[in-house]
Write a protein that holds these residues in place. Sequence first.
Motif, short mmCIF file in Angstrom:
data_model
loop_
_atom_site.label_atom_id
_atom_site.label_comp_id
_atom_site.label_asym_id
_atom_site.label_seq_id
_atom_site.Cartn_x
_atom_site.Cartn_y
_atom_site.Cartn_z
N TYR A 1 0.85 -1.20 0.00
CA TYR A 1 0.00 0.00 0.00
C TYR A 1 0.89 1.26 0.00
CZ TYR A 1 -3.53 -3.41 1.64
OH TYR A 1 -4.35 -4.50 1.78
N ALA A 2 2.00 1.16 0.69
CA ALA A 2 2.94 2.30 0.70
C ALA A 2 3.49 2.55 -0.72
CB ALA A 2 4.07 2.05 1.69
N PHE A 3 3.78 1.48 -1.47
CA PHE A 3 4.26 1.67 -2.85
C PHE A 3 3.18 2.33 -3.70
CE2 PHE A 3 6.55 -2.54 -1.92
CZ PHE A 3 7.61 -1.88 -1.33
N ALA A 4 1.93 1.89 -3.51
CA ALA A 4 0.83 2.48 -4.28
C ALA A 4 0.69 3.96 -3.95
CB ALA A 4 -0.48 1.72 -4.00
N ALA A 5 0.89 4.30 -2.67
CA ALA A 5 0.79 5.70 -2.25
C ALA A 5 1.94 6.51 -2.84
CB ALA A 5 0.80 5.78 -0.72
N ALA A 6 3.14 5.95 -2.80
CA ALA A 6 4.31 6.67 -3.33
C ALA A 6 4.14 6.92 -4.83
CB ALA A 6 5.58 5.87 -3.06
N ARG A 7 3.56 5.94 -5.52
CA ARG A 7 3.32 6.10 -6.96
C ARG A 7 2.31 7.22 -7.21
NH1 ARG A 7 3.49 3.29 -11.67
NH2 ARG A 7 1.81 3.67 -13.15
N ALA A 8 1.19 7.18 -6.47
CA ALA A 8 0.14 8.18 -6.67
C ALA A 8 0.69 9.58 -6.41
CB ALA A 8 -1.05 7.89 -5.75
N ARG A 9 1.47 9.69 -5.35
CA ARG A 9 2.04 11.00 -5.04
C ARG A 9 2.99 11.47 -6.13
NH1 ARG A 9 6.10 12.47 -0.15
NH2 ARG A 9 5.87 14.73 -0.25
N ALA A 10 3.82 10.54 -6.61
CA ALA A 10 4.76 10.90 -7.68
C ALA A 10 4.02 11.38 -8.92
CB ALA A 10 5.63 9.69 -8.03
N LEU A 11 2.84 10.82 -9.14
CA LEU A 11 2.04 11.20 -10.32
C LEU A 11 1.15 12.40 -10.02
CD1 LEU A 11 1.11 7.63 -11.64
CD2 LEU A 11 2.84 9.22 -12.55
N GLY A 12 1.33 12.99 -8.83
CA GLY A 12 0.62 14.23 -8.50
C GLY A 12 -0.80 14.03 -7.99
N ASP A 13 -1.15 12.80 -7.60
CA ASP A 13 -2.52 12.54 -7.14
C ASP A 13 -2.51 12.32 -5.63
OD1 ASP A 13 -5.13 11.76 -6.70
OD2 ASP A 13 -5.22 10.44 -8.46
N GLU A 14 -2.52 13.43 -4.88
CA GLU A 14 -2.44 13.35 -3.42
C GLU A 14 -3.63 12.62 -2.81
OE1 GLU A 14 -0.30 14.06 -1.09
OE2 GLU A 14 1.23 14.85 -2.43
N GLN A 15 -4.80 12.84 -3.41
CA GLN A 15 -6.00 12.19 -2.88
C GLN A 15 -5.88 10.68 -2.96
OE1 GLN A 15 -9.55 13.45 -4.90
NE2 GLN A 15 -10.42 14.12 -2.95
N ARG A 16 -5.35 10.23 -4.10
CA ARG A 16 -5.19 8.79 -4.26
C ARG A 16 -4.11 8.25 -3.32
NH1 ARG A 16 -6.51 4.53 -7.32
NH2 ARG A 16 -4.91 2.93 -7.43
N ALA A 17 -3.07 9.03 -3.10
CA ALA A 17 -2.02 8.59 -2.16
C ALA A 17 -2.63 8.37 -0.78
CB ALA A 17 -0.89 9.62 -2.11
N ALA A 18 -3.50 9.30 -0.36
CA ALA A 18 -4.15 9.15 0.95
C ALA A 18 -5.07 7.93 0.95
CB ALA A 18 -4.95 10.42 1.27
N TRP A 19 -5.76 7.72 -0.17
CA TRP A 19 -6.61 6.52 -0.27
C TRP A 19 -5.76 5.25 -0.12
CZ3 TRP A 19 -6.58 2.45 -3.87
CH2 TRP A 19 -7.67 1.59 -3.82
N ALA A 20 -4.62 5.22 -0.80
CA ALA A 20 -3.77 4.02 -0.75
C ALA A 20 -3.30 3.75 0.68
CB ALA A 20 -2.58 4.18 -1.70
N LEU A 21 -2.93 4.81 1.40
CA LEU A 21 -2.49 4.58 2.79
C LEU A 21 -3.66 4.19 3.69
CD1 LEU A 21 0.29 7.24 3.46
CD2 LEU A 21 0.54 4.81 2.93
N SER A 22 -4.86 4.63 3.34
CA SER A 22 -6.02 4.24 4.16
C SER A 22 -6.31 2.74 4.05
CB SER A 22 -7.27 5.05 3.79
OG SER A 22 -7.87 4.53 2.61
N LEU A 23 -5.74 2.09 3.03
CA LEU A 23 -5.90 0.64 2.92
C LEU A 23 -5.26 -0.06 4.11
CD1 LEU A 23 -5.11 0.18 -0.90
CD2 LEU A 23 -7.36 0.38 0.19
N ILE A 24 -4.23 0.55 4.69
CA ILE A 24 -3.60 -0.02 5.88
C ILE A 24 -4.64 -0.14 7.00
CG2 ILE A 24 -1.89 0.40 7.71
CD1 ILE A 24 -0.11 1.71 5.60
N ASP A 25 -5.37 0.96 7.24
CA ASP A 25 -6.38 0.96 8.30
C ASP A 25 -7.45 -0.10 8.00
OD1 ASP A 25 -6.10 4.20 9.48
OD2 ASP A 25 -5.22 3.61 7.58
N GLN A 26 -7.80 -0.23 6.72
CA GLN A 26 -8.87 -1.17 6.36
C GLN A 26 -8.44 -2.62 6.55
OE1 GLN A 26 -10.56 -0.16 2.48
NE2 GLN A 26 -10.13 1.99 2.90
N THR A 27 -7.23 -2.93 6.11
CA THR A 27 -6.73 -4.30 6.30
C THR A 27 -6.60 -4.58 7.80
OG1 THR A 27 -5.59 -4.48 4.19
CG2 THR A 27 -4.72 -5.82 5.98
N TRP A 28 -6.08 -3.59 8.53
CA TRP A 28 -5.90 -3.81 9.95
C TRP A 28 -7.25 -4.03 10.65
CZ3 TRP A 28 -2.89 -5.87 13.07
CH2 TRP A 28 -3.14 -5.76 14.44
#
Length: 406
Positions: A277-304
């Motif tokens: 999920y961290a890789f997905a967030a880093a990718r989204a951020r690199a591509l300028g999509d901050e909202q998606r980066a936050a969504w990707a990190l929220s997957l951690i909370d969901q899996t947990w």
Amino acid sequence: MSHEYEFLTEANIASYITAHPELQQRIDGADLAEIREIGDGNLNVVFHVRDRAGRSLILKQSLPYVRMTGEGWPMTPDRARREAESLVAHGAILPELVVEVIKYDTERYILALEDLSDHRVWRGALNDGEYHEGVAAQLGRYVAGVAVGTSVLGSERGEVADMAARSQNAELCVITEDLVFTEPVFDIGRNTVLPENEADAAALAADLSFATAMSEAKWRFMTHAESLIHGDLHTGSVMVRGSGQRGDDADSVKVFDSEFAFYGPVAFDLGALFANYAFAAARARALGDEQRAAWALSLIDQTWAGFAEAYLAAAESWHETRLFDAAFARRRVAETLREASLFAAAKMARRIVGAAKVADIQTLEPSLRAPAARAVLTAARALAAGWTEVSSVSDMRTVLDAHLLA
Ligand code: ADP
Ligand code: MG
């Protein structure tokens, strides 16, 4: 050790199917329309086979070496049995979340699987910017089901001992021990990074607290035989089906490719997901999509949350509730979260500096890749420095958000 067995080819697949009633029942080997080699993996050969009536299945065969590197890196083909047996064990606990095993051929190391071609590999969907909601929570539930169902908490003592003995997987475990824990710190010449990231990799290798954390991670991996874990639960080991639109739940989630399965620490599978999920967030951020980066990190909370809820619910009625009572279950959950942070740190670092990369980062153009890789590495170091202090998932998020969100 020499392994002599016939490899599957387009020329012999038809007769292979007709010779095995369990396969011939599912697809007509005498009336095939198409055979396609679909393996994108590094290790095995995978065929998609379809007959003229439109029925299909997957045949996956292990070779006595690593497919990516060829015969120069021998590896036991018996890993296919670990995959077959773990998929069957996990499927017995969570049939809706695990690819169906149709047959396993012990002589030719061939696994016949249900065809999931109407799904896609989750990593690919993530990299295309899709949103399959609910997958992360389902995977938490999967890890909890496996954690309880294959351990002494959910199975008979003797059965667990037998399973643990059958699931010894030293050859593949050593790969993880070397590549995931040791080599990010002690490069034996297999690590690679972009020139712009050389200083970052050197800083990682010089980080004493990271090395200390990796010693704890490796020790736990090698000695904590808790449950029959998947062993390689990244986003490329999960297939998803659904529209992929924001807000739409996936209608199917299937875990596959469990050849690294062995009796190990439950938190290792969670840490693998968190890192991805961290890789997905880093990718989204690199591509300028901050909202998606936050969504990707929220997957951690969901899996947990999916994991903790299912685990604590199972604790109400598992085998022994006297000593292994509700308070015990809560302690296990707390320790599992700490260890998951530790394993996530290991997995994050290894995919950046180690030999095996992830497409999420690798397919970014170099000018975007270098800062993304740096962010993942600094996040990994921060997690490793603080893993013993993590007492809630938001502690972990605080560390990751600081490095992976703007
Ligand atoms: P390896 O162990 O070599 O990595 P995988 O099990 O990951 O092999 O399979 C390689 C690829 O084949 C997967 O990424 C996926 O695209 C495809 N694949 C594997 N199993 C199935 C299946 N049951 N249905 C459809 N496609 C599959
Ligand atoms: Mg694979």
